[in-house]
Design a protein around this motif. Sequence first.
Motif, PDB file in Angstrom:
ATOM      1  N   THR A   1      -5.667   4.152   5.241  1.00  0.00           N
ATOM      2  CA  THR A   1      -5.984   4.833   3.983  1.00  0.00           C
ATOM      3  C   THR A   1      -4.776   4.851   3.061  1.00  0.00           C
ATOM      4  O   THR A   1      -3.700   5.311   3.440  1.00  0.00           O
ATOM      5  CB  THR A   1      -6.456   6.271   4.263  1.00  0.00           C
ATOM      6  OG1 THR A   1      -7.691   6.225   4.984  1.00  0.00           O
ATOM      7  CG2 THR A   1      -6.664   7.039   2.970  1.00  0.00           C
ATOM      8  N   ALA A   2      -4.966   4.335   1.850  1.00  0.00           N
ATOM      9  CA  ALA A   2      -3.863   4.231   0.880  1.00  0.00           C
ATOM     10  C   ALA A   2      -4.395   3.632  -0.411  1.00  0.00           C
ATOM     11  O   ALA A   2      -5.524   3.120  -0.451  1.00  0.00           O
ATOM     12  CB  ALA A   2      -2.744   3.342   1.431  1.00  0.00           C
ATOM     13  N   VAL A   3      -3.576   3.693  -1.425  1.00  0.00           N
ATOM     14  CA  VAL A   3      -3.810   2.885  -2.622  1.00  0.00           C
ATOM     15  C   VAL A   3      -3.163   1.528  -2.384  1.00  0.00           C
ATOM     16  O   VAL A   3      -1.981   1.464  -2.026  1.00  0.00           O
ATOM     17  CB  VAL A   3      -3.224   3.551  -3.881  1.00  0.00           C
ATOM     18  CG1 VAL A   3      -3.422   2.637  -5.086  1.00  0.00           C
ATOM     19  CG2 VAL A   3      -3.875   4.908  -4.118  1.00  0.00           C
ATOM     20  N   TYR A   4      -3.936   0.492  -2.559  1.00  0.00           N
ATOM     21  CA  TYR A   4      -3.461  -0.870  -2.333  1.00  0.00           C
ATOM     22  C   TYR A   4      -3.143  -1.526  -3.678  1.00  0.00           C
ATOM     23  O   TYR A   4      -3.953  -1.494  -4.600  1.00  0.00           O
ATOM     24  CB  TYR A   4      -4.515  -1.678  -1.582  1.00  0.00           C
ATOM     25  CG  TYR A   4      -4.564  -1.331  -0.112  1.00  0.00           C
ATOM     26  CD1 TYR A   4      -5.054  -0.096   0.320  1.00  0.00           C
ATOM     27  CD2 TYR A   4      -4.107  -2.226   0.849  1.00  0.00           C
ATOM     28  CE1 TYR A   4      -5.078   0.236   1.658  1.00  0.00           C
ATOM     29  CE2 TYR A   4      -4.138  -1.900   2.207  1.00  0.00           C
ATOM     30  CZ  TYR A   4      -4.625  -0.669   2.600  1.00  0.00           C
ATOM     31  OH  TYR A   4      -4.643  -0.348   3.939  1.00  0.00           O
TER      32      TYR A   4
ATOM     33  N   ARG B   1       0.841  -1.195   0.000  1.00  0.00           N
ATOM     34  CA  ARG B   1       0.000   0.000   0.000  1.00  0.00           C
ATOM     35  C   ARG B   1       0.876   1.245   0.000  1.00  0.00           C
ATOM     36  O   ARG B   1       2.014   1.225   0.471  1.00  0.00           O
ATOM     37  CB  ARG B   1      -0.948   0.004   1.193  1.00  0.00           C
ATOM     38  CG  ARG B   1      -0.296   0.119   2.556  1.00  0.00           C
ATOM     39  CD  ARG B   1      -1.345  -0.055   3.653  1.00  0.00           C
ATOM     40  NE  ARG B   1      -0.777   0.083   4.986  1.00  0.00           N
ATOM     41  CZ  ARG B   1      -1.462  -0.119   6.110  1.00  0.00           C
ATOM     42  NH1 ARG B   1      -2.751  -0.466   6.050  1.00  0.00           N
ATOM     43  NH2 ARG B   1      -0.875   0.032   7.276  1.00  0.00           N
ATOM     44  N   GLN B   2       0.299   2.297  -0.547  1.00  0.00           N
ATOM     45  CA  GLN B   2       1.034   3.557  -0.640  1.00  0.00           C
ATOM     46  C   GLN B   2       0.097   4.697  -0.283  1.00  0.00           C
ATOM     47  O   GLN B   2      -0.884   4.961  -0.985  1.00  0.00           O
ATOM     48  CB  GLN B   2       1.601   3.751  -2.045  1.00  0.00           C
ATOM     49  CG  GLN B   2       2.540   4.933  -2.164  1.00  0.00           C
ATOM     50  CD  GLN B   2       3.340   4.892  -3.451  1.00  0.00           C
ATOM     51  OE1 GLN B   2       3.004   4.190  -4.402  1.00  0.00           O
ATOM     52  NE2 GLN B   2       4.440   5.638  -3.480  1.00  0.00           N
ATOM     53  N   ALA B   3       0.413   5.349   0.832  1.00  0.00           N
ATOM     54  CA  ALA B   3      -0.338   6.511   1.265  1.00  0.00           C
ATOM     55  C   ALA B   3       0.220   7.748   0.574  1.00  0.00           C
ATOM     56  O   ALA B   3       1.371   7.751   0.129  1.00  0.00           O
ATOM     57  CB  ALA B   3      -0.246   6.657   2.777  1.00  0.00           C
ATOM     58  N   PRO B   4      -0.565   8.818   0.475  1.00  0.00           N
ATOM     59  CA  PRO B   4      -0.091  10.036  -0.191  1.00  0.00           C
ATOM     60  C   PRO B   4       1.214  10.546   0.416  1.00  0.00           C
ATOM     61  O   PRO B   4       1.333  10.698   1.637  1.00  0.00           O
ATOM     62  CB  PRO B   4      -1.236  11.026   0.041  1.00  0.00           C
ATOM     63  CG  PRO B   4      -2.439  10.172   0.206  1.00  0.00           C
ATOM     64  CD  PRO B   4      -1.971   8.945   0.913  1.00  0.00           C
TER      65      PRO B   4
ATOM     66  N   GLY C   1      -3.750  -0.948  -8.727  1.00  0.00           N
ATOM     67  CA  GLY C   1      -4.033  -0.265  -7.473  1.00  0.00           C
ATOM     68  C   GLY C   1      -5.509  -0.006  -7.280  1.00  0.00           C
ATOM     69  O   GLY C   1      -6.244   0.260  -8.233  1.00  0.00           O
ATOM     70  N   THR C   2      -5.930  -0.090  -6.043  1.00  0.00           N
ATOM     71  CA  THR C   2      -7.311   0.208  -5.685  1.00  0.00           C
ATOM     72  C   THR C   2      -7.289   1.052  -4.414  1.00  0.00           C
ATOM     73  O   THR C   2      -6.559   0.744  -3.477  1.00  0.00           O
ATOM     74  CB  THR C   2      -8.141  -1.079  -5.510  1.00  0.00           C
ATOM     75  OG1 THR C   2      -9.511  -0.757  -5.276  1.00  0.00           O
ATOM     76  CG2 THR C   2      -7.616  -1.976  -4.396  1.00  0.00           C
ATOM     77  N   LEU C   3      -8.062   2.124  -4.399  1.00  0.00           N
ATOM     78  CA  LEU C   3      -8.007   3.092  -3.317  1.00  0.00           C
ATOM     79  C   LEU C   3      -8.900   2.665  -2.166  1.00  0.00           C
ATOM     80  O   LEU C   3     -10.084   2.364  -2.351  1.00  0.00           O
ATOM     81  CB  LEU C   3      -8.443   4.467  -3.823  1.00  0.00           C
ATOM     82  CG  LEU C   3      -8.529   5.588  -2.778  1.00  0.00           C
ATOM     83  CD1 LEU C   3      -7.148   5.863  -2.168  1.00  0.00           C
ATOM     84  CD2 LEU C   3      -9.102   6.840  -3.413  1.00  0.00           C
TER      85      LEU C   3
END
Length: 123
Positions: free
Chosen positions: A90-93, A37-40, A116-118
Motif C-alpha cells: 500500500t502506497a502512492v506509486y 512508491r511512498q507509504a504514509p 502518483g497513483t494510489l
Amino acid sequence: VQLQASGGGLVQAGGSLRLSCAASGRTFSGGVLAWFRQAPGKDRKFVACIRWNGRSTRYADSVKGRFTISRDNAGDPVYLQMNSLIPEDTAVYYCAGTWRPGEVENPSTFDYWGQGTLVTVSS
C-alpha cells in the motif's frame, strides 16, 4: 516532458493490479523509466526500473518475483504488473524518468515525475 501514471485502486491481498505510465512531450529514448512508491509517513522508495530499449530491468528485493516492469514498443507506456499484492504494498506509486547517469534506486537521479497513483491493498 510529462508523465501520467494511472491504474491504482483498492485490491484485496493476493490480488493484482497493473499500473501504466505514459510519457508525453518527449520520449525517454536512451534514458530510464522507473516506479517508486511512498507509504504514509515513509520515504519514497525504489520499486523497479527499465531502460528505454526494454533490455534491462531492476527490482527492489521486496517486489522481486511479484512485480514486472515492461514496455512493448518505443512510445508505448511503461507498465508495472503487480501480482500477489500484500498490505505492505500500500502506497502512492510514482513513475519517474531520467536521462542522467546515476544510481537508479535513488529518487534524486530522476528529473521527471508523474502525479502518483494510489494503491491500497486490504488484508
